[in-house]
Design a protein around this motif. Structure first.
Motif, PDB file in Angstrom:
ATOM      1  N   ILE A 107       0.836  -1.194   0.000  1.00 28.54           N
ATOM      2  CA  ILE A 107       0.000   0.000   0.000  1.00 28.54           C
ATOM      3  C   ILE A 107       0.874   1.248   0.000  1.00 28.54           C
ATOM      4  CG2 ILE A 107      -1.619   1.346   1.391  1.00 28.54           C
ATOM      5  CD1 ILE A 107      -2.925  -1.285   2.197  1.00 28.54           C
ATOM      6  N   GLY A 108       1.939   1.238   0.804  1.00 25.38           N
ATOM      7  CA  GLY A 108       2.866   2.364   0.815  1.00 25.38           C
ATOM      8  C   GLY A 108       3.509   2.574  -0.543  1.00 25.38           C
ATOM      9  N   THR A 109       3.836   1.486  -1.235  1.00 21.55           N
ATOM     10  CA  THR A 109       4.424   1.574  -2.569  1.00 21.55           C
ATOM     11  C   THR A 109       3.442   2.198  -3.551  1.00 21.55           C
ATOM     12  OG1 THR A 109       5.771  -0.392  -2.143  1.00 21.55           O
ATOM     13  CG2 THR A 109       5.460   0.244  -4.440  1.00 21.55           C
ATOM     14  N   LEU A 110       2.178   1.785  -3.462  1.00 21.00           N
ATOM     15  CA  LEU A 110       1.141   2.334  -4.328  1.00 21.00           C
ATOM     16  C   LEU A 110       0.961   3.834  -4.072  1.00 21.00           C
ATOM     17  CD1 LEU A 110      -1.246   2.199  -6.288  1.00 21.00           C
ATOM     18  CD2 LEU A 110      -2.639   1.304  -4.420  1.00 21.00           C
ATOM     19  N   LEU A 111       0.918   4.229  -2.803  1.00 21.14           N
ATOM     20  CA  LEU A 111       0.750   5.639  -2.471  1.00 21.14           C
ATOM     21  C   LEU A 111       1.930   6.463  -2.973  1.00 21.14           C
ATOM     22  CD1 LEU A 111      -0.604   5.298   1.176  1.00 21.14           C
ATOM     23  CD2 LEU A 111      -1.910   5.901  -0.866  1.00 21.14           C
ATOM     24  N   GLY A 112       3.136   5.920  -2.832  1.00 19.36           N
ATOM     25  CA  GLY A 112       4.309   6.628  -3.332  1.00 19.36           C
ATOM     26  C   GLY A 112       4.288   6.774  -4.846  1.00 19.36           C
ATOM     27  N   ARG A 113       3.863   5.723  -5.527  1.00 13.70           N
ATOM     28  CA  ARG A 113       3.804   5.778  -6.991  1.00 13.70           C
ATOM     29  C   ARG A 113       2.814   6.835  -7.461  1.00 13.70           C
ATOM     30  NH1 ARG A 113       7.238   4.560 -11.029  1.00 13.70           N
ATOM     31  NH2 ARG A 113       6.075   4.759 -12.972  1.00 13.70           N
ATOM     32  N   CYS A 114       1.724   7.028  -6.698  1.00 13.62           N
ATOM     33  CA  CYS A 114       0.700   8.003  -7.083  1.00 13.62           C
ATOM     34  C   CYS A 114       0.990   9.398  -6.530  1.00 13.62           C
ATOM     35  CB  CYS A 114      -0.671   7.536  -6.609  1.00 13.62           C
ATOM     36  SG  CYS A 114      -1.268   6.036  -7.423  1.00 13.62           S
ATOM     37  N   GLY A 115       2.094   9.547  -5.810  1.00 15.39           N
ATOM     38  CA  GLY A 115       2.491  10.863  -5.327  1.00 15.39           C
ATOM     39  C   GLY A 115       1.607  11.421  -4.234  1.00 15.39           C
ATOM     40  N   ALA A 116       1.059  10.568  -3.379  1.00 14.33           N
ATOM     41  CA  ALA A 116       0.192  11.046  -2.296  1.00 14.33           C
ATOM     42  C   ALA A 116       0.987  11.907  -1.317  1.00 14.33           C
ATOM     43  CB  ALA A 116      -0.428   9.859  -1.566  1.00 14.33           C
ATOM     44  N   ASP A 117       0.367  12.972  -0.808  1.00 16.55           N
ATOM     45  CA  ASP A 117       1.058  13.828   0.145  1.00 16.55           C
ATOM     46  C   ASP A 117       1.121  13.146   1.510  1.00 16.55           C
ATOM     47  OD1 ASP A 117      -1.462  14.205   1.392  1.00 16.55           O
ATOM     48  OD2 ASP A 117      -1.857  15.995   0.205  1.00 16.55           O
ATOM     49  N   LYS A 118       1.898  13.743   2.421  1.00 12.47           N
ATOM     50  CA  LYS A 118       2.149  13.114   3.714  1.00 12.47           C
ATOM     51  C   LYS A 118       0.880  12.910   4.542  1.00 12.47           C
ATOM     52  CE  LYS A 118       4.940  13.437   7.908  1.00 12.47           C
ATOM     53  NZ  LYS A 118       5.966  14.238   8.649  1.00 12.47           N
ATOM     54  N   PRO A 119      -0.016  13.924   4.685  1.00 14.04           N
ATOM     55  CA  PRO A 119      -1.235  13.690   5.469  1.00 14.04           C
ATOM     56  C   PRO A 119      -2.090  12.559   4.895  1.00 14.04           C
ATOM     57  CG  PRO A 119      -0.894  16.037   5.149  1.00 14.04           C
ATOM     58  CD  PRO A 119       0.086  15.339   4.267  1.00 14.04           C
ATOM     59  N   THR A 120      -2.174  12.482   3.560  1.00 13.27           N
ATOM     60  CA  THR A 120      -2.954  11.409   2.933  1.00 13.27           C
ATOM     61  C   THR A 120      -2.313  10.055   3.197  1.00 13.27           C
ATOM     62  OG1 THR A 120      -3.731  12.897   1.182  1.00 13.27           O
ATOM     63  CG2 THR A 120      -3.852  10.534   0.746  1.00 13.27           C
ATOM     64  N   ARG A 121      -0.994   9.985   3.049  1.00  9.42           N
ATOM     65  CA  ARG A 121      -0.300   8.718   3.306  1.00  9.42           C
ATOM     66  C   ARG A 121      -0.523   8.268   4.742  1.00  9.42           C
ATOM     67  NH1 ARG A 121       4.091  11.358   0.927  1.00  9.42           N
ATOM     68  NH2 ARG A 121       5.222  11.314   2.909  1.00  9.42           N
ATOM     69  N   GLU A 122      -0.389   9.191   5.685  1.00  8.84           N
ATOM     70  CA  GLU A 122      -0.536   8.821   7.096  1.00  8.84           C
ATOM     71  C   GLU A 122      -1.954   8.355   7.399  1.00  8.84           C
ATOM     72  OE1 GLU A 122       0.762  12.290   9.159  1.00  8.84           O
ATOM     73  OE2 GLU A 122       2.902  11.744   9.041  1.00  8.84           O
ATOM     74  N   ARG A 123      -2.959   9.030   6.831  1.00 12.84           N
ATOM     75  CA  ARG A 123      -4.346   8.634   7.088  1.00 12.84           C
ATOM     76  C   ARG A 123      -4.632   7.241   6.523  1.00 12.84           C
ATOM     77  NH1 ARG A 123      -6.603  11.965   4.110  1.00 12.84           N
ATOM     78  NH2 ARG A 123      -7.427  10.624   2.457  1.00 12.84           N
TER      79      ARG A 123
END
Length: 336
Positions: A107-123
Motif C-alpha cells: 500500500i505504501g508503494t502504491l501511495l508513493g507511486r501516485c504521489g500522495a502527500d504526507k497527510p494522505t499517506r498517514e491517514r
C-alpha cells in the motif's frame, strides 16, 4: 430484489430493518453481484486466476476507495499503475474494491507511486494497519458528511434508514437549515453534495425518520424553518425517499434516544450501521452490533405516522412558520 409479499408469507426471505421484504437468494446475476466489484475505471475485470472471492468488509471497502481516489487525483489509469508496480490489473482492481488483502508495504508503494502527500499517506496507512474487527471509528476531519466510509457506502446502498433526535436528519436538510445548524459553509456544502449523491438515479430506497420535536425546535429563524418544512412536504412525493414523522404522543422509547443510520446492500455484502457523535462517527458491520440497529429501526417503523399523515403534519408546520415569518417585524415585503 424487492418483493411485495408481506412478512407473513412463506416465501423464503426476511424483513430488513427499513421495512422491506428481501429475498435471501436472488436470481444468479450475469454481472458481478454488487457495486464493489466494479473496477476503478467503471468496468469489470477478468483475472488470470479465479480463487473463491473474499467477502469485503466496510473497512476494506473504505481503504479501497481511499486508494482509488489517490490514483484518480494523480490522473493515473489503473493499467498504468498496475504496470508500474508489476501487478495484474485484477490485483489492483480487487484492492480498490476492498475484496483483496495486501501488505502495508505494498500500500505504501502504491501511495508513493501516485504521489500522495504526507497527510494522505498517514491517514491511509493508519486505516491499513487497523485490525478488521467489524467496528471502527473515524474522526470528523473536518466534517462527518465528507467521510469516505459514509460516501462509498451510501452510494452503493440498496436501502437506507436514518434517524436523528431533535433535528431534521442531515439527508433531508435544506442548505439554509444545515448552515444555521453547523455555522460552517464547508460542512454545509459537503452535506448538500452528500444529498445529491443520495438522490441520483439508482440511489437507495430511503426512509428518513423525523421526530415531531425537531419541527418545534427553531433552527435559524421562521423563514429557515418554513423552507425546511416545505422541503419535507415536497419530499413526501419524491421517488425512493420517504420522510416519516414520529409524533410527540408516542412518549419516551429507548429507540428515540440516539441517532443511527442503517444501510443494506445487494448480496453478499453485509449491512452497515453507523452513528455520529460530536467528534467522530462510529461504524459497525459486526452482526451483533448491526442487530441492535435493526431492532431500533423496526421499533421506529412501528411508531411513525403514515406517509399521508406525515405529509399533512409537515404542511401544517410549514404554514405556521410562514405566518410567523410574515408577521415578524423585520420580514421583507414580498419575501416568498
Amino acid at each position: 430484489m424487492l418483493c411485495n409479499r408481506p412478512p407473513a408469507s412463506p416465501h423464503t426471505g426476511r424483513t430488513c430493518a427499513a421495512g422491506w421484504w428481501c429475498a435471501h437468494e436472488p436470481a444468479a446475476p450475469t454481472t458481478p453481484p454488487h457495486p464493489f466489484l466494479l473496477c476503478g475505471e467503471g468496468g469489470f475485470v477478468e483475472t488470470e486466476e479465479r480463487p473463491a472471492a473474499r467477502l469485503s468488509s466496510a473497512r476494506s471497502r473504505e481503504l479501497g476507495e481511499e486508494l482509488r481516489r489517490v490514483r484518480h487525483r494523480a490522473r493515473m489509469s489503473s493499467g498504468s499503475v498496475a504496470e508500474a508496480l508489476g501487478w495484474s490489473l485484477g490485483k489492483l482492481s480487487k484492492l480498490e474494491t476492498g475484496s483483496r488483502r495486501t501488505s502495508p508495504w505494498e500500500i505504501g508503494t502504491l501511495l508513493g507511486r501516485c504521489g500522495a502527500d504526507k497527510p494522505t499517506r498517514e491517514r491511509i496507512m493508519a486505516i491499513a494497519s487497523e485490525a478488521d474487527t467489524g467496528n471502527f471509528l473515524r474522526r470528523h476531519d473536518p466534517w462527518p458528511d465528507s467521510l469516505t466510509a459514509v460516501s462509498v457506502h451510501e452510494h452503493a446502498a440498496r436501502t437506507l434508514a436514518t434517524y436523528e433526535p431533535l433535528v431534521v436528519p442531515s439527508l433531508a436538510q435544506t442548505e439554509d437549515y444545515a448552515f444555521a445548524l453547523t455555522g460552517d459553509r464547508g460542512a454545509t456544502e459537503a452535506r448538500m453534495a452528500r444529498q445529491e449523491a443520495l438522490r441520483r438515479p439508482g440511489g437507495p430506497e430511503a426512509v428518513i425518520y423525523v421526530h415531531e420535536a425537531a419541527l418545534r425546535v427553531v433552527v435559524g429563524d421562521a423563514k429557515v424553518m418554513r423552507d425546511q418544512l416545505l422541503r419535507l412536504t415536497l419530499m413526501c412525493g419524491w421517488a425512493r425517499i420517504n420522510p416519516r414523522i414520529i409524533p410527540m404522543g408516542v412518549g419516551s422509547h429507548a429507540a428515540l434516544r440516539h441517532p443511527g443510520t442503517l444501510l443494506t446492500f445487494s448480496s453478499p455484502v453485509k449491512p452497515l450501521a453507523y452513528a455520529e457523535t460530536e467528534a467522530a462517527t462510529v461504524f459497525h458491520d459486526d452482526p451483533t452490533a448491526v442487530a441492535a440497529y435493526e431492532a431500533k429501526m423496526r421499533r421506529l417503523e412501528r411508531l411513525v405516522l403514515t406517509p399521508l399523515q406525515s405529509r399533512d403534519v409537515f404542511a401544517r408546520w410549514a404554514d405556521a412558520y410562514d405566518r410567523d415569518h410574515r408577521s415578524a417585524p423585520d420580514a421583507k415585503r414580498g419575501d416568498a
